[in-house]
Design a protein around this motif. Sequence first.
Motif, PDB file in Angstrom:
ATOM      1  N   CYS A  76       0.854  -1.256  -0.025  1.00  0.00           N
ATOM      2  CA  CYS A  76      -0.061   0.020  -0.064  1.00  0.00           C
ATOM      3  C   CYS A  76       0.800   1.389  -0.017  1.00  0.00           C
ATOM      4  CB  CYS A  76      -1.021  -0.175   1.196  1.00  0.00           C
ATOM      5  SG  CYS A  76      -2.374  -0.995   1.126  1.00  0.00           S
ATOM      6  N   SER A  77       2.059   1.091  -0.052  1.00  0.00           N
ATOM      7  CA  SER A  77       2.801   2.396  -0.122  1.00  0.00           C
ATOM      8  C   SER A  77       2.870   3.147  -1.277  1.00  0.00           C
ATOM      9  CB  SER A  77       4.350   1.755   0.189  1.00  0.00           C
ATOM     10  OG  SER A  77       4.945   1.278  -1.018  1.00  0.00           O
ATOM     11  N   GLY A  78       2.586   4.437  -1.045  1.00  0.00           N
ATOM     12  CA  GLY A  78       2.402   5.460  -1.930  1.00  0.00           C
ATOM     13  C   GLY A  78       3.634   5.541  -3.147  1.00  0.00           C
ATOM     14  N   SER A  79       3.783   6.795  -3.684  1.00  0.00           N
ATOM     15  CA  SER A  79       4.754   6.981  -4.632  1.00  0.00           C
ATOM     16  C   SER A  79       5.465   8.130  -4.270  1.00  0.00           C
ATOM     17  CB  SER A  79       4.502   6.719  -6.035  1.00  0.00           C
ATOM     18  OG  SER A  79       3.455   8.019  -6.353  1.00  0.00           O
ATOM     19  N   ASP A  80       6.586   8.708  -4.898  1.00  0.00           N
ATOM     20  CA  ASP A  80       7.167  10.174  -4.766  1.00  0.00           C
ATOM     21  C   ASP A  80       6.674  11.058  -5.448  1.00  0.00           C
ATOM     22  OD1 ASP A  80       9.039   8.543  -3.265  1.00  0.00           O
ATOM     23  OD2 ASP A  80      10.461   8.338  -4.819  1.00  0.00           O
ATOM     24  N   ASP A  81       5.739  10.645  -6.220  1.00  0.00           N
ATOM     25  CA  ASP A  81       5.101  11.862  -7.267  1.00  0.00           C
ATOM     26  C   ASP A  81       3.554  11.787  -6.881  1.00  0.00           C
ATOM     27  OD1 ASP A  81       7.570  12.522  -8.178  1.00  0.00           O
ATOM     28  OD2 ASP A  81       7.158  11.004 -10.189  1.00  0.00           O
ATOM     29  N   CYS A  82       2.998  13.092  -6.651  1.00  0.00           N
ATOM     30  CA  CYS A  82       1.557  13.168  -6.771  1.00  0.00           C
ATOM     31  C   CYS A  82       0.974  12.502  -8.184  1.00  0.00           C
ATOM     32  CB  CYS A  82       1.386  14.770  -6.312  1.00  0.00           C
ATOM     33  SG  CYS A  82      -0.514  14.905  -6.331  1.00  0.00           S
ATOM     34  N   ALA A  83      -0.219  11.684  -7.660  1.00  0.00           N
ATOM     35  CA  ALA A  83      -0.915  11.221  -8.534  1.00  0.00           C
ATOM     36  C   ALA A  83      -1.972  12.453  -9.517  1.00  0.00           C
ATOM     37  CB  ALA A  83      -2.082  10.273  -8.146  1.00  0.00           C
ATOM     38  N   ASP A  84      -2.130  13.553  -8.928  1.00  0.00           N
ATOM     39  CA  ASP A  84      -2.939  14.394  -9.445  1.00  0.00           C
ATOM     40  C   ASP A  84      -2.004  15.557 -10.420  1.00  0.00           C
ATOM     41  OD1 ASP A  84      -5.216  13.224  -8.623  1.00  0.00           O
ATOM     42  OD2 ASP A  84      -5.452  14.592  -6.870  1.00  0.00           O
ATOM     43  N   CYS A  85      -1.116  16.104  -9.558  1.00  0.00           N
ATOM     44  CA  CYS A  85      -0.148  17.260 -10.231  1.00  0.00           C
ATOM     45  C   CYS A  85       1.138  16.800 -10.896  1.00  0.00           C
ATOM     46  CB  CYS A  85      -0.204  18.380  -9.442  1.00  0.00           C
ATOM     47  SG  CYS A  85       0.998  18.092  -7.927  1.00  0.00           S
ATOM     48  N   GLY A  86       1.442  15.668 -10.095  1.00  0.00           N
ATOM     49  CA  GLY A  86       2.821  15.050 -10.621  1.00  0.00           C
ATOM     50  C   GLY A  86       4.134  15.673  -9.830  1.00  0.00           C
ATOM     51  N   CYS A  87       3.788  16.509  -9.082  1.00  0.00           N
ATOM     52  CA  CYS A  87       4.859  17.085  -8.148  1.00  0.00           C
ATOM     53  C   CYS A  87       5.325  16.074  -7.145  1.00  0.00           C
ATOM     54  CB  CYS A  87       4.322  18.508  -7.307  1.00  0.00           C
ATOM     55  SG  CYS A  87       3.930  19.580  -8.100  1.00  0.00           S
ATOM     56  N   THR A  88       6.657  16.062  -6.616  1.00  0.00           N
ATOM     57  CA  THR A  88       7.139  15.209  -5.708  1.00  0.00           C
ATOM     58  C   THR A  88       6.551  15.447  -4.293  1.00  0.00           C
ATOM     59  OG1 THR A  88       9.148  15.642  -6.872  1.00  0.00           O
ATOM     60  CG2 THR A  88       9.478  14.533  -4.641  1.00  0.00           C
ATOM     61  N   ILE A  89       6.124  14.477  -3.912  1.00  0.00           N
ATOM     62  CA  ILE A  89       5.651  14.289  -2.438  1.00  0.00           C
ATOM     63  C   ILE A  89       6.647  14.434  -1.657  1.00  0.00           C
ATOM     64  CG2 ILE A  89       4.177  13.169  -0.878  1.00  0.00           C
ATOM     65  CD1 ILE A  89       2.880  11.757  -3.246  1.00  0.00           C
ATOM     66  N   PRO A  90       6.903  15.656  -0.728  1.00  0.00           N
ATOM     67  CA  PRO A  90       7.841  15.892   0.472  1.00  0.00           C
ATOM     68  C   PRO A  90       7.953  14.353   1.280  1.00  0.00           C
ATOM     69  CG  PRO A  90       6.100  17.770   0.363  1.00  0.00           C
ATOM     70  CD  PRO A  90       5.744  16.535  -0.677  1.00  0.00           C
ATOM     71  N   ALA A  91       9.388  14.347   1.465  1.00  0.00           N
ATOM     72  CA  ALA A  91       9.688  13.157   2.432  1.00  0.00           C
ATOM     73  C   ALA A  91       8.793  13.151   3.702  1.00  0.00           C
ATOM     74  CB  ALA A  91      11.021  13.156   2.620  1.00  0.00           C
ATOM     75  N   ALA A  92       8.753  14.554   4.163  1.00  0.00           N
ATOM     76  CA  ALA A  92       8.037  14.461   5.456  1.00  0.00           C
ATOM     77  C   ALA A  92       6.756  14.076   5.621  1.00  0.00           C
ATOM     78  CB  ALA A  92       8.021  15.974   6.150  1.00  0.00           C
ATOM     79  N   ARG A  93       5.878  14.063   4.353  1.00  0.00           N
ATOM     80  CA  ARG A  93       4.650  13.530   4.214  1.00  0.00           C
ATOM     81  C   ARG A  93       4.541  11.965   3.956  1.00  0.00           C
ATOM     82  NH1 ARG A  93      -0.839  13.801   3.352  1.00  0.00           N
ATOM     83  NH2 ARG A  93      -1.881  13.059   1.648  1.00  0.00           N
ATOM     84  N   ARG A  94       5.454  11.882   3.166  1.00  0.00           N
ATOM     85  CA  ARG A  94       5.747  10.151   2.760  1.00  0.00           C
ATOM     86  C   ARG A  94       6.197   9.396   4.256  1.00  0.00           C
ATOM     87  NH1 ARG A  94       9.608   9.263  -0.345  1.00  0.00           N
ATOM     88  NH2 ARG A  94      10.210  11.309  -0.544  1.00  0.00           N
ATOM     89  N   ALA A  95       6.867  10.169   5.058  1.00  0.00           N
ATOM     90  CA  ALA A  95       7.102   9.533   6.278  1.00  0.00           C
ATOM     91  C   ALA A  95       5.789   9.313   7.183  1.00  0.00           C
ATOM     92  CB  ALA A  95       8.226  10.218   7.175  1.00  0.00           C
ATOM     93  N   ALA A  96       5.208  10.520   7.375  1.00  0.00           N
ATOM     94  CA  ALA A  96       3.849  10.392   8.106  1.00  0.00           C
ATOM     95  C   ALA A  96       2.722   9.474   7.616  1.00  0.00           C
ATOM     96  CB  ALA A  96       3.585  11.972   8.237  1.00  0.00           C
ATOM     97  N   TYR A  97       2.759   9.462   6.523  1.00  0.00           N
ATOM     98  CA  TYR A  97       1.680   8.603   5.702  1.00  0.00           C
ATOM     99  C   TYR A  97       2.326   8.008   4.525  1.00  0.00           C
ATOM    100  CZ  TYR A  97      -3.023   7.468   3.827  1.00  0.00           C
ATOM    101  OH  TYR A  97      -4.117   6.804   3.336  1.00  0.00           O
ATOM    102  N   PRO A  98       2.767   6.777   4.745  1.00  0.00           N
ATOM    103  CA  PRO A  98       3.544   6.284   3.609  1.00  0.00           C
ATOM    104  C   PRO A  98       2.699   5.643   2.335  1.00  0.00           C
ATOM    105  CG  PRO A  98       4.183   5.171   5.744  1.00  0.00           C
ATOM    106  CD  PRO A  98       2.812   6.149   5.976  1.00  0.00           C
ATOM    107  N   ALA A  99       1.458   5.754   2.745  1.00  0.00           N
ATOM    108  CA  ALA A  99       0.321   5.257   1.422  1.00  0.00           C
ATOM    109  C   ALA A  99       0.036   6.472   0.524  1.00  0.00           C
ATOM    110  CB  ALA A  99      -0.799   4.656   2.041  1.00  0.00           C
ATOM    111  N   ALA A 100       0.579   7.850   1.019  1.00  0.00           N
ATOM    112  CA  ALA A 100       0.072   9.025   0.495  1.00  0.00           C
ATOM    113  C   ALA A 100       0.332   8.868  -1.234  1.00  0.00           C
ATOM    114  CB  ALA A 100       0.737  10.178   0.974  1.00  0.00           C
ATOM    115  N   THR A 101      -0.716   9.179  -1.784  1.00  0.00           N
ATOM    116  CA  THR A 101      -0.461   9.278  -3.356  1.00  0.00           C
ATOM    117  C   THR A 101      -0.887  10.768  -3.962  1.00  0.00           C
ATOM    118  OG1 THR A 101      -2.976   8.606  -3.655  1.00  0.00           O
ATOM    119  CG2 THR A 101      -1.534   6.755  -3.583  1.00  0.00           C
ATOM    120  N   ARG A 102      -1.066  11.679  -2.994  1.00  0.00           N
ATOM    121  CA  ARG A 102      -1.172  12.856  -3.393  1.00  0.00           C
ATOM    122  C   ARG A 102      -0.411  14.015  -2.494  1.00  0.00           C
ATOM    123  NH1 ARG A 102      -6.587  11.271  -3.482  1.00  0.00           N
ATOM    124  NH2 ARG A 102      -7.524  11.146  -5.592  1.00  0.00           N
ATOM    125  N   CYS A 103       0.323  15.174  -3.049  1.00  0.00           N
ATOM    126  CA  CYS A 103       0.603  15.711  -2.310  1.00  0.00           C
ATOM    127  C   CYS A 103      -0.517  16.682  -1.311  1.00  0.00           C
ATOM    128  CB  CYS A 103       1.383  16.971  -3.144  1.00  0.00           C
ATOM    129  SG  CYS A 103       0.278  18.142  -4.277  1.00  0.00           S
TER     130      CYS A 103
END
Length: 72
Positions: free
Chosen positions: A31-58
């Motif tokens: 369920c882990s997310g990705s490095d890039d936002c599924a909507d805008c394509g921007c890089t999801i900050p590492a802090a957000r991915r650390a807080a919520y690893p399944a994040a798919t959006r910025c």
Amino acid sequence: MLNEYALELAQLRADQERDATISAAVANMRCSGSDDCADCGCTIPAARRAAYPAATRCVACQEQVEREVYAR
């Protein structure tokens, strides 16, 4: 006889708990997310991915989605 049955049940329960723990860990890895936002394509900050690893959006895109959902 009763003790053997109780021992078998305890072993079965331990096996079920182990299998459930392993399954949950595998599902969590998948369920882990990705490095890039599924909507805008921007890089999801590492802090957000650390807080919520399944994040798919910025954060900005997730806020927009939540505004649209809760405004209904």
